[in-house]
Design a protein around this motif. Structure first.
Motif, mmCIF file in Angstrom:
data_model
loop_
_atom_site.group_PDB
_atom_site.id
_atom_site.type_symbol
_atom_site.label_atom_id
_atom_site.label_comp_id
_atom_site.label_asym_id
_atom_site.label_seq_id
_atom_site.Cartn_x
_atom_site.Cartn_y
_atom_site.Cartn_z
ATOM 1 N N ILE A 273 0.884 -1.165 0.000
ATOM 2 C CA ILE A 273 0.000 0.000 0.000
ATOM 3 C C ILE A 273 0.924 1.219 0.000
ATOM 4 O O ILE A 273 1.337 1.692 1.057
ATOM 5 C CB ILE A 273 -0.949 0.004 1.216
ATOM 6 N N GLY B 186 -5.512 2.603 -1.458
ATOM 7 C CA GLY B 186 -5.361 1.179 -1.169
ATOM 8 C C GLY B 186 -4.357 0.601 -2.154
ATOM 9 O O GLY B 186 -3.299 1.157 -2.388
ATOM 10 N N TYR C 195 -0.737 4.868 1.387
ATOM 11 C CA TYR C 195 -1.520 4.840 2.615
ATOM 12 C C TYR C 195 -1.357 6.163 3.363
ATOM 13 O O TYR C 195 -0.270 6.697 3.425
ATOM 14 C CB TYR C 195 -1.058 3.671 3.491
ATOM 15 N N PRO C 196 -2.376 6.761 3.903
ATOM 16 C CA PRO C 196 -3.735 6.265 4.086
ATOM 17 C C PRO C 196 -4.691 6.697 2.981
ATOM 18 O O PRO C 196 -5.872 6.383 3.052
ATOM 19 C CB PRO C 196 -4.142 6.895 5.412
ATOM 20 N N TRP C 197 -4.217 7.421 1.975
ATOM 21 C CA TRP C 197 -5.107 7.937 0.937
ATOM 22 C C TRP C 197 -5.537 6.866 -0.051
ATOM 23 O O TRP C 197 -6.626 6.924 -0.587
ATOM 24 C CB TRP C 197 -4.462 9.094 0.182
#
Length: 163
Positions: free
Chosen positions: A16, A23, A19-21
């Motif tokens: 990923i 997947g 991450y966190p934007w």
């Protein structure tokens, strides 16, 4: 790197990269795969990720955005498949693993065939050997955080790439 268990492959993994934007993103994962799995030592992780991603190739394209539960893969990318080839090349250079190359070779041949014939969004091998990509109204490269979060429009690009 995180676990990405599938029903028939409970030990599969993925990267990923956004991450966190984000997947699973085809381009991001393939760009970062050599550094995260080959330069740092665990080539067995790359050996797990590469065939897992091959399962999602459709019409000669690796998804830009991989499906989560209840969603479908999005194939609006010209470069993810090219980065996939490069990640496989880097893996082979680091490991000399002919077994994985033999496993993936038919899929890679199919990818080349689709690009010669033409695949989604007018992506095709042009007469001069460069890849053409472009279809009005279709974003074909990675979305930026601004485009996803702020809902800004993407820049249309009808072009060829040597990437």
């Amino acid at each position: 790197m995180v676990n990405r268990p599938l029903a028939d492959a409970p030990d599969d993994k993925t990267i990923i990269a956004g991450y966190p934007w984000f997947g699973d993103w085809g381009s991001d994962t393939m760009i970062s795969l050599p550094a995260l799995t080959l330069s740092t030592g665990p080539p067995d992780v790359a050996c797990t990720i590469l065939p897992t991603f091959a399962r999602y190739i459709d019409q000669g394209m690796l998804p830009n955005l991989f499906p989560d539960v209840g969603t479908e893969a999005e194939y609006n990318t010209v470069d993810a498949t090219l980065w996939y080839f490069e990640a496989i090349r880097a893996y082979y250079e680091a490991t000399q693993d002919q077994r994985l190359i033999a496993e993936l070779f038919p899929i890679l041949e199919e990818v080349i065939d689709w690009h010669r014939r033409g695949t989604r969004y007018s992506i095709h091998l042009d007469n001069d050997g460069l890849i053409y990509a472009g279809e009005a109204g279709v974003q074909q490269s990675q979305l930026s955080v601004n485009q996803l979060i702020l809902n800004l429009p993407f820049t249309e690009r009808q072009r060829r790439t040597t990437n």
